[in-house]
Design a protein around this motif. Sequence first.
Motif, PDB file in Angstrom:
ATOM      1  N   UNK A  44      -8.300 -63.612 -94.323  1.00 13.68           N
ATOM      2  CA  UNK A  44      -8.321 -65.243 -94.897  1.00 13.68           C
ATOM      3  C   UNK A  44      -9.706 -65.441 -95.109  1.00 13.68           C
ATOM      4  N   UNK A  45     -10.058 -65.840 -96.131  1.00 16.56           N
ATOM      5  CA  UNK A  45     -11.588 -66.383 -96.278  1.00 16.56           C
ATOM      6  C   UNK A  45     -11.732 -67.706 -96.512  1.00 16.56           C
ATOM      7  N   UNK A  46     -12.988 -68.163 -96.330  1.00 15.44           N
ATOM      8  CA  UNK A  46     -12.959 -69.857 -96.311  1.00 15.44           C
ATOM      9  C   UNK A  46     -14.468 -70.099 -96.978  1.00 15.44           C
ATOM     10  N   UNK A  47     -14.602 -71.094 -97.597  1.00 18.34           N
ATOM     11  CA  UNK A  47     -15.903 -71.734 -98.337  1.00 18.34           C
ATOM     12  C   UNK A  47     -16.372 -72.696 -97.659  1.00 18.34           C
ATOM     13  N   UNK A  48     -17.565 -73.031 -98.128  1.00 20.65           N
ATOM     14  CA  UNK A  48     -18.502 -74.209 -97.506  1.00 20.65           C
ATOM     15  C   UNK A  48     -17.771 -75.291 -97.261  1.00 20.65           C
ATOM     16  N   UNK A  49     -16.763 -75.677 -98.084  1.00 17.39           N
ATOM     17  CA  UNK A  49     -16.097 -76.912 -98.111  1.00 17.39           C
ATOM     18  C   UNK A  49     -14.807 -76.828 -97.484  1.00 17.39           C
ATOM     19  N   UNK A  50     -14.666 -75.734 -96.791  1.00 16.08           N
ATOM     20  CA  UNK A  50     -13.475 -75.527 -95.805  1.00 16.08           C
ATOM     21  C   UNK A  50     -12.300 -75.005 -96.407  1.00 16.08           C
ATOM     22  N   UNK A  51     -12.220 -74.802 -97.785  1.00 13.63           N
ATOM     23  CA  UNK A  51     -11.098 -74.243 -98.340  1.00 13.63           C
ATOM     24  C   UNK A  51     -10.719 -72.977 -98.133  1.00 13.63           C
ATOM     25  N   UNK A  52      -9.427 -72.710 -97.724  1.00 14.96           N
ATOM     26  CA  UNK A  52      -9.286 -71.214 -97.409  1.00 14.96           C
ATOM     27  C   UNK A  52      -8.663 -70.460 -98.584  1.00 14.96           C
ATOM     28  N   UNK A  53      -8.755 -69.201 -98.506  1.00 14.88           N
ATOM     29  CA  UNK A  53      -8.580 -68.352 -99.374  1.00 14.88           C
ATOM     30  C   UNK A  53      -7.510 -67.040 -99.161  1.00 14.88           C
ATOM     31  N   UNK A  54      -6.712 -66.810 -99.826  1.00 17.64           N
ATOM     32  CA  UNK A  54      -5.923 -65.328 -99.687  1.00 17.64           C
ATOM     33  C   UNK A  54      -6.789 -64.217-100.231  1.00 17.64           C
ATOM     34  N   UNK A  55      -7.134 -63.389 -99.450  1.00 19.81           N
ATOM     35  CA  UNK A  55      -7.819 -62.145 -99.871  1.00 19.81           C
ATOM     36  C   UNK A  55      -6.973 -60.928 -99.864  1.00 19.81           C
ATOM     37  N   UNK A  56      -6.752 -60.338-100.872  1.00 19.18           N
ATOM     38  CA  UNK A  56      -6.450 -58.780-100.650  1.00 19.18           C
ATOM     39  C   UNK A  56      -6.956 -58.102 -99.733  1.00 19.18           C
ATOM     40  N   UNK A  57      -6.090 -57.465 -98.662  1.00 20.86           N
ATOM     41  CA  UNK A  57      -6.647 -56.741 -97.520  1.00 20.86           C
ATOM     42  C   UNK A  57      -7.513 -55.721 -97.689  1.00 20.86           C
ATOM     43  N   UNK A  58      -7.239 -55.024 -98.752  1.00 21.84           N
ATOM     44  CA  UNK A  58      -8.058 -53.609 -99.179  1.00 21.84           C
ATOM     45  C   UNK A  58      -9.480 -54.253 -99.782  1.00 21.84           C
ATOM     46  N   UNK A  59      -9.527 -55.392-100.307  1.00 25.43           N
ATOM     47  CA  UNK A  59     -10.647 -55.755-100.698  1.00 25.43           C
ATOM     48  C   UNK A  59     -11.465 -56.385 -99.792  1.00 25.43           C
ATOM     49  N   UNK A  60     -10.716 -57.201 -98.706  1.00 26.49           N
ATOM     50  CA  UNK A  60     -11.433 -57.654 -97.642  1.00 26.49           C
ATOM     51  C   UNK A  60     -12.205 -56.347 -96.653  1.00 26.49           C
ATOM     52  N   UNK A  61     -11.307 -55.306 -96.379  1.00 23.89           N
ATOM     53  CA  UNK A  61     -11.622 -54.230 -95.823  1.00 23.89           C
ATOM     54  C   UNK A  61     -13.012 -53.777 -96.286  1.00 23.89           C
ATOM     55  N   UNK A  62     -12.869 -53.379 -97.577  1.00 21.50           N
ATOM     56  CA  UNK A  62     -14.145 -52.816 -98.437  1.00 21.50           C
ATOM     57  C   UNK A  62     -15.288 -53.729 -98.082  1.00 21.50           C
ATOM     58  N   UNK A  63     -15.316 -54.781 -98.250  1.00 19.93           N
ATOM     59  CA  UNK A  63     -16.303 -55.901 -98.032  1.00 19.93           C
ATOM     60  C   UNK A  63     -16.846 -55.926 -96.598  1.00 19.93           C
ATOM     61  N   UNK A  64     -15.957 -55.945 -95.737  1.00 20.72           N
ATOM     62  CA  UNK A  64     -16.312 -55.770 -94.133  1.00 20.72           C
ATOM     63  C   UNK A  64     -17.183 -54.461 -94.063  1.00 20.72           C
ATOM     64  N   UNK A  65     -16.593 -53.213 -94.815  1.00 18.38           N
ATOM     65  CA  UNK A  65     -17.419 -51.836 -94.523  1.00 18.38           C
ATOM     66  C   UNK A  65     -18.778 -52.281 -95.226  1.00 18.38           C
TER      67      UNK A  65
END
Length: 267
Positions: A152-173
């Motif tokens: 789950x992502x968040x922006x500066x305004x506090x809005x939440x986002x649903x992120x595909x888990x593969x995409x999130x994992x690639x970004x973390x890596x």
Amino acid sequence: MTDQKIEKLFVMKCGGSTLAALPDSFFEDLRELQGSGVQPVIVHGGGPAISGNLAKLGIESSFVNGLRVTTEEVLDVVEMTLAGSINKAIVRRIQGSGGQALGLSGVDGNLITARPVANSDEVGQVGEVTEVKAEIVKGILALGYIPVIAPIGVDAGGQRYNINADTAAGAVASFVESPSMIVVTDVPGIMRTIDDEKVVLPSVTVTEIEELIASGEIYGGMIPKVRAAMDCIQGSVSEVVIVDGKEPQVLSRVLSGEKLGTRIIRS
Ligand SMILES: Nc1ncnc2c1ncn2[C@@H]1O[C@H](COP(=O)(O)OP(=O)(O)O)[C@@H](O)[C@H]1O
Ligand SMILES: CC(=O)N[C@@H](CCC(=O)OP(=O)(O)O)C(=O)O
């Protein structure tokens, strides 16, 4: 916090397709790796559980190119499922095998910041990652815990986002500069049909992946995996390996260089 590269660091993505089926031996292998000084970072999915919980509430799931159409109402269920029950179930299984884990979502400490995906008019509150705070991940590792991250992502305004888990994992890596990413799923790798027989491809290049997508041999849930892999191997990540979580000692075997599953490589 130091930003030096951590030896033996690896990012693992666990797909929702396989979480419930992961044997105890998978977590024992993880504990042994942790005990030997390896530093695993887990990013998990949970698509089937989200769809199940939505169905219980009478909400139908719909996807555009593999991304869940996410209204605020859907996002409540996504967050509850991913950051709640799924995240804690993984933490409990790691702890149950004698390992140490600390669960969090991308919202905690602004770990994963995100912005709307380009087609947000179609899919709603789905995000793409703008930054991952590597120092949080490294800090948790330095304390001796395996970070278990819900996408789950968040922006500066506090809005939440649903992120595909593969995409999130690639970004973390990418952001933690992991040398490799292991994608644990419910199939033994990327398969294609040769002479009427399904075979697992031991390795594929970025060019070959584009061909397999164009020919329809890579489809559905495999598409975000290979796209995330192709994005992260442009940087510090030198290989992404897609494997079946039910394969015995899969993590230690992959990390010791055994040819298992499909390796996605740069050229
Ligand atoms: N070429 C391919 N080789 C293997 N699996 C593929 C391929 N193309 C599509 N798939 C599908 O991708 C699925 C894995 O993606 P998904 O169900 O989203 O898993 P996860 O929950 O682990 O992210 C496989 O079960 C299979 O149905
Ligand atoms: C935007 C988007 O589609 N998010 C996914 C997040 C979970 C996920 O990716 O889980 P798997 O790894 O099990 O597929 C979803 O809502 O299903």
